[in-house]
Design an enzyme around this catalytic site. Structure first.
Site, PDB file in Angstrom:
ATOM      1  N   ALA A  34     -64.831 -30.530 -44.472  1.00  0.00           N
ATOM      2  CA  ALA A  34     -64.644 -29.515 -45.460  1.00  0.00           C
ATOM      3  C   ALA A  34     -64.341 -28.182 -45.101  1.00  0.00           C
ATOM      4  CB  ALA A  34     -66.128 -28.896 -45.800  1.00  0.00           C
ATOM      5  N   LYS A  72     -57.412 -29.276 -58.124  1.00  0.00           N
ATOM      6  CA  LYS A  72     -56.256 -28.549 -58.050  1.00  0.00           C
ATOM      7  C   LYS A  72     -54.596 -29.764 -56.834  1.00  0.00           C
ATOM      8  CE  LYS A  72     -58.185 -24.562 -58.848  1.00  0.00           C
ATOM      9  NZ  LYS A  72     -59.547 -24.753 -59.029  1.00  0.00           N
ATOM     10  N   VAL A 118     -65.744 -18.379 -60.109  1.00  0.00           N
ATOM     11  CA  VAL A 118     -65.852 -17.545 -60.955  1.00  0.00           C
ATOM     12  C   VAL A 118     -67.358 -17.129 -61.234  1.00  0.00           C
ATOM     13  CG1 VAL A 118     -65.971 -19.397 -62.610  1.00  0.00           C
ATOM     14  CG2 VAL A 118     -64.746 -16.744 -63.519  1.00  0.00           C
ATOM     15  N   TYR A 139     -70.266 -15.142 -39.339  1.00  0.00           N
ATOM     16  CA  TYR A 139     -71.440 -15.210 -40.192  1.00  0.00           C
ATOM     17  C   TYR A 139     -71.912 -16.783 -41.110  1.00  0.00           C
ATOM     18  CZ  TYR A 139     -75.755 -13.732 -43.615  1.00  0.00           C
ATOM     19  OH  TYR A 139     -76.250 -13.943 -44.308  1.00  0.00           O
TER      20      TYR A 139
END
Length: 641
Positions: A361, A407, A452, A315
């Protein structure tokens, strides 16, 4: 169609009726009523009328007096009237001169006639528009307060009056020279600091912010005050998007989170990006993800020879392909399904398309899911990167760019550690020369898959609660287009081996972010929607860093891009450790995997072991042997970052 024709005929007859009226007024001004008793003056009136009627009928039509609509009569309509009247008057006088009768008419009549005719044609139109604008019943029009009585506010209120989308009841503006005055009949009530009082006094349905250059602090203040009264806010686009000068109701939009973050406008070296991408074959892995799809959209602007979009999720690939089909001018592209950990498929992609630029990516990026699925996370983030990087070097690519994350700095989770290993490997390959291997590192992006912001939006739509892990947790945030623009700029700048870090501004407290999103939805935090703290998730840090303590940041040619003087390792040092990591993955030996991660990334501090997932016991009537073992560990597709 028939009403339109009838309206035009009515307007035409109205204008022709003003020809004898204007002549009559001109004669009355010059002779009072005495000209009716004078045969010569009456004959002059009839002659002038006989000439003026057909001439003005032609000029009215020729100059397009019936193209406009009385309801929206404007300066261009007035200019058409002036041209039609005065050209018609001049032609009439010329015909009189040719006939030898011009000398029998007083000059005052010839001068006053076009003046009265101009007034007769313009006054009814302007009166009609003014009446429609100000005295039509408001009905169910929403009462609006406009913030900003400048250029944008002026144009916006004109549009509101014309379209009747809202009923503007007043302006608020901090310019003291405007206080007590009005624009188009709408008063300037006071400074913006009086917003609270005006919301109490006036029965308002909406606040319209007509200040495209308003700063984030002012926007937050307006939104917070309005939200307290349950009044929504909408705003005009930024100054850059209003460069065409059009201020229309259709361009009003809801205030978005990005408006409240105060991010500075990014300037790019457009010529440098064209030189980097134009005419090149560009491969984007993870092309269906948040960052990957935006990379595709932005790369397409620079006229690549071919854009190769690789994505594992069907998709996601379908969606980005649709984006490419909608682009003006079009761009040659290939939409390829494939997994970056599949060596056969990846070699076939490189063999068929020979990319010159690789923008990598593809990654697993959701911290808790990768923590639960450490082996799969390492496979994609480490060995997927290694496979694509090795092929880029083998096929002579010019540049390879790895999209990394904050991170990876002092990681406390498998996702961060795996991305740091990917950084190390790309730097080690760069040492061998050939292709330029570049790393870009940045924090969270607004609205990306798994971030978030979409979670908060869904929770707010459901009426809450909005869940935040810790009251003091902070994160860096950037918009997706902003991050991708800087990624491309860094790729164009890099010569190989660099770890570029995007300037993310100041970290934002997630609690504040959640509260702002609740207010943007027209609710009050704590009163309408609960804010609930649920504790840090496995592997989650309270605060993220963009640089390790030993990485001395240095400036670059772009103010929003820094370079980290990161620890480097040789390919010879990293190769046997990656082999050990691969063996741990093949055996699904998570203990061994953790040991190798710590060896490769000494600063990695693993989170406490996760409790084993529980499976409900089978029903007593079902024999235990008949119950299959359930895989309760959540899984995700290796889509784009």
């Amino acid at each position: 169609m028939l009403p339109l024709v009838l309206n035009r005929w009515a307007a035409f007859l109205h204008d022709l009726l003003w020809v004898p009226l204007a002549l009559l007024l001109a004669f009355l001004v010059r002779f009072d009523l005495q000209f009716l008793d004078s045969g010569s003056h009456l004959a002059a009136f009839v002659l002038l009328l006989a000439l003026s009627l057909p001439v003005q009928a032609v000029t009215f039509t020729y100059f397009g007096l019936y193209r406009g609509i009385w309801r929206f009569a404007s300066v261009p309509d007035m200019m058409r009237i002036l041209r039609a009247v005065w050209v018609g008057a001049a032609v009439t006088m010329l015909l009189l001169a040719v006939s030898g009768r011009a000398g029998s008419l007083p000059v005052a009549v010839l001068a006053a006639y076009p003046l009265f005719l101009t007034i007769g044609l313009t006054a009814p139109r302007l009166t009609y528009r003014w009446f429609k604008d100000h005295y039509r019943p408001s009905g169910n029009r929403r009462r609006a307060l406009v913030i900003g009585a400048g250029w944008s506010g002026d144009l916006l209120v004109r549009e509101l009056i014309k379209t009747r989308a809202y009923l503007p009841v007043g302006f608020l503006d901090d310019d003291s020279r405007k206080l007590g005055r009005d624009l188009h009949g709408v008063p300037v009530l006071g400074p913006i600091s009086e917003l609270d009082a005006r919301l109490r006094e006036l029965d308002l349905h909406i606040v319209l912010i007509a200040m495209p250059g308003a700063g984030a602090a002012l926007m937050r203040r307006i939104v917070d005050v309005a939200a307290h009264y349950g009044v929504p806010c909408v705003t005009l686009p930024s100054l850059e998007k209003l460069a065409d000068g059009r201020v229309e109701v259709s361009r009003l939009r809801e205030v978005e989170l990005e408006d409240l973050l105060g991010r500075e406008v990014i300037t790019l070296d457009d010529a440098g990006l064209h030189a980097f991408l134009e005419g090149k074959r560009v491969l984007v892995t993870g092309a269906g993800g948040s960052i990957g799809s935006e990379l595709c959209r932005q790369v397409a602007r620079y006229a690549p020879q071919c854009l190769i979009m690789l994505e594992h999720a069907e998709y996601g690939l379908y969606a980005v392909e649709r984006d490419m089909q909608r682009l003006d001018g079009g761009v040659a592209y290939a939409a390829l399904l494939g997994d970056v950990t599949d060596p056969v498929r990846m070699r076939q992609v490189f063999d068929a398309h020979r990319p010159q630029v690789v923008l990598h990516a593809a990654a697993y990026k959701h911290v808790p899911l990768v923590e639960h699925n450490a082996v799969e996370g390492v496979k994609v983030n480490v060995f997927g990167t290694k496979l694509v990087a090795d092929l880029a070097a083998a096929y002579g690519c010019e540049k390879f760019l790895l999209v990394s994350t904050d991170k990876a700095v002092g990681p406390t989770n498998v996702m961060g550690a795996s991305k740091r290993i990917a950084e190390l490997y790309c730097q080690s390959v760069a040492e061998a020369g050939g292709a330029a291997f570049i790393v870009t590192r940045f924090g969270n992006v607004m609205g990306s898959t798994g971030s978030v912001v979409p979670l908060f939006r869904r929770q707010i739509a459901e009426g809450g609660p909005v869940t935040v892990t810790h009251p003091e947790i902070t994160r860096y945030f950037m918009t997706i287009p902003e991050a991708v623009s800087l990624i491309l700029q860094a790729a164009a700048m890099g010569s190989g081996g660099e770890v570029f870090v995007l300037d993310m501004g100041k970290p934002i407290r997630i609690r504040d972010l959640a509260e702002e999103m609740i207010r943007l939805s027209g609710h009050e935090p704590g009163r309408d929607i609960e804010l609930r703290f649920i504790g840090l998730r496995p592997g989650e840090k309270l605060h993220e860093d963009l640089f390790h303590e030993h990485e001395n940041p240095i400036g670059t040619g772009h103010p929003k891009i820094l370079q980290a003087q990161a620890r480097r390792v040789s390919r010879g040092w990293v190769a046997p450790r990656l082999q050990a990591l691969e063996q741990a993955c093949s055996r699904f030996d998570e203990a061994a995997l953790q040991n190798v991660l710590r060896e490769l990334v000494p600063e990695y501090q693993a989170a406490a072991p996760l409790p084993a997932a529980s499976v409900p016991p089978p029903a007593a009537s079902v024999p235990p042997a008949a119950v299959p073992k359930l895989a309760v560990v959540p899984g995700i597709h290796p889509g784009g970052a």
